[in-house]
Design an enzyme around this catalytic site. Sequence first.
Site, PDB file in Angstrom:
ATOM      1  N   PHE A  82       0.861  -1.176   0.000  1.00  0.00           N
ATOM      2  CA  PHE A  82       0.000   0.000   0.000  1.00  0.00           C
ATOM      3  C   PHE A  82       0.901   1.231   0.000  1.00  0.00           C
ATOM      4  CE2 PHE A  82      -2.074  -3.469   2.191  1.00  0.00           C
ATOM      5  CZ  PHE A  82      -3.310  -3.513   1.582  1.00  0.00           C
ATOM      6  N   CYS A  83       0.331   2.369  -0.333  1.00  0.00           N
ATOM      7  CA  CYS A  83       1.185   3.550  -0.306  1.00  0.00           C
ATOM      8  C   CYS A  83       0.369   4.811  -0.326  1.00  0.00           C
ATOM      9  CB  CYS A  83       2.173   3.551  -1.482  1.00  0.00           C
ATOM     10  SG  CYS A  83       1.453   4.036  -3.056  1.00  0.00           S
ATOM     11  N   THR A  84       1.022   5.892   0.053  1.00  0.00           N
ATOM     12  CA  THR A  84       0.532   7.242  -0.177  1.00  0.00           C
ATOM     13  C   THR A  84       1.586   7.949  -0.995  1.00  0.00           C
ATOM     14  OG1 THR A  84      -0.677   7.320   1.925  1.00  0.00           O
ATOM     15  CG2 THR A  84      -0.140   9.416   0.866  1.00  0.00           C
TER      16      THR A  84
END
Length: 297
Positions: A111-113
């Site tokens: 996951f990431c931002t």
Amino acid sequence: MFSALLLLSLVLCTSCFYPPVVNISLDDPPEVRWAPLLKVFDVTDLNKAAAEVIDSTVPKWVHHALAPVVVALDKYIPSPYAGEIRGMASHFGATLSDIIILNFAYEISAFCTSIVAQDTSGHVYHGRNLDYPHDVLRNLTINIIFLKNGEVAYRGTSFAGYVGLWTGQSPNKFTVSGDQRVAGVRGGEGVVITRDRQGPADIWPLDPLNGRWYRVETNFDHWLPPPSRDHRRDIANKALNATGQENINIDTLFQVLSVYPVCNGMTVYTTTMSAAFPDNYTSVIRPQGCHWTDSIV
């Protein structure tokens, strides 16, 4: 409140540390170019960590499904990656199927931002948090400098055993983070590209002339609301607005990426970069992630 959090976020990373750096020469044959990993990691530790990631991420049936891939690797995986995977298996003393599965495992549950932002002078900055539900990956995170003819062709941050890049920079050309977030070197050269199997499904560029000087992308289509449990996008937007375009730079972008839950308990590392200033590429490992109590100390 957010201004205070941005100031305090500098405290959040007192325990952060830099990942080891590995130089990979693209002039070397694919089968041997990843040998420098062995100068940084113990093979036994690598295999133990890789097994932990595989066993907790990849269903057992996938192991059997990969049999034809192992037999005809070059048919399924293009050059030079097939050769690099063979070499990685040799360096690790692992089976070819295990290295293929490890690469798939890294793809499954990350996951990431990602944030791309432009200051009032037209400089573009790019930052990302990579979140992954495996603590062991903090011990496998590496900065890689890829060399061609002795010069830096590109650099990035990845995990030992993975033959691609989650986060990368081509000096004075562009930066990229996983899920196809891209930034360039001139004003306006920042875009979020949402892809499907056929290609780009949505292009979401910076539009600083109309006040849209940043874009925030998490793991959900930006035109749809995120799940009620995921507040990363909203908090990042508020933190960027509190920072202001006149104050955005590499350091303040790092502070935005340090605010909970933009940075959270699964955050493995944070990267800030700007293709126009390639020497400022920085990745730090967050050994304990980030938590709400950290943000209100």
